[in-house]
Design an enzyme around this catalytic site. Sequence first.
Site, PDB file in Angstrom:
ATOM      1  N   HIS A  63      13.663 -29.639  38.097  1.00  0.00           N
ATOM      2  CA  HIS A  63      15.061 -30.070  38.117  1.00  0.00           C
ATOM      3  C   HIS A  63      15.462 -30.573  39.502  1.00  0.00           C
ATOM      4  O   HIS A  63      16.180 -31.576  39.619  1.00  0.00           O
ATOM      5  CB  HIS A  63      15.965 -28.919  37.691  1.00  0.00           C
ATOM      6  N   HIS A 123      13.170 -20.287  39.594  1.00  0.00           N
ATOM      7  CA  HIS A 123      12.385 -20.829  40.709  1.00  0.00           C
ATOM      8  C   HIS A 123      12.688 -20.064  41.989  1.00  0.00           C
ATOM      9  O   HIS A 123      13.731 -19.405  42.112  1.00  0.00           O
ATOM     10  CB  HIS A 123      12.696 -22.322  40.918  1.00  0.00           C
TER      11      HIS A 123
END
Length: 291
Positions: A205, A247
């Site tokens: 992303h 993440h």
Amino acid sequence: MPSSQNARSRARERNSVLSRPEFMSLNHQPLRGAAGGNLSESRGSAKRPGQIKHQTSQPSEEPTDSGSKDRREPSKMPEEDCMQLNPSFKGIAMNSLLAIDICLSKRMGVCASTSSSWGGCRSMVALLALTGHGITWIIGTIVCLTRSNTLAGQEVLVNLLLALILDVMTVAGVQRLVKRRGPWEMTPGFLDCVAMDIYSFPAAHASRAAMVSKFLLSHLVLAVPLRILLVLWAFLVGLSRVLLGKHHLTDMVCGFALGMLHFSLMETVWLSSGTCQTLISISTLSWSPFS
């Protein structure tokens, strides 16, 4: 006369002494009866010290063998069982940075679950992360391309679509190569599996948001407030994945860097308007090479 009698008695005593079995060999007479048995016993007793030495030497060999085996065992130990007593400065620095990264990433995962400190904002953060998803941008770009009527707009959209495909494939390849798990060990969702965004490093992303924002800032004429909002959107999309526990911080930073690299690569191989029109005609099955 007394002296001769004494000499005779001494001779008799001497003969009687030499007739004993233990003195038979001195008298040069063959061994008989008990003498033979005693001699065999004496020979047996003579052999016993050698046997005793041989028997005592055998147990002494066993400790030496066990000692040699003990000496051989440390050489066969696997490498992972050995302790590195003098690690390098580079190894210490890398391990320290990784530990700090994992600690900060776990603390920032405030929306990792509904029971987290910011669990009530999880749906809003997930919606923000969805705006940077690869499937969302690919479908949106195709829809805009089908509705575009200008050559310049189609040129920009075709190159943007190719950049998105390049970003998805590159990030998926690096993730498969590194195979780093997220800080909270969450199972990827359905859309993540479709976009091949399964592992943590690098953040897909963040890479996509950085590439798209730089692409739009370079090829669209936007006002200053829109430019600021576009940069802020890219940063928040990358940060949202850290807040969701998907993440690490280093994954987000490397994702931003990889997105900028994709933009630079796409600018290098930019497709012209004629090439884009050819690709559009091939994709819509309206291309006629003989016309």
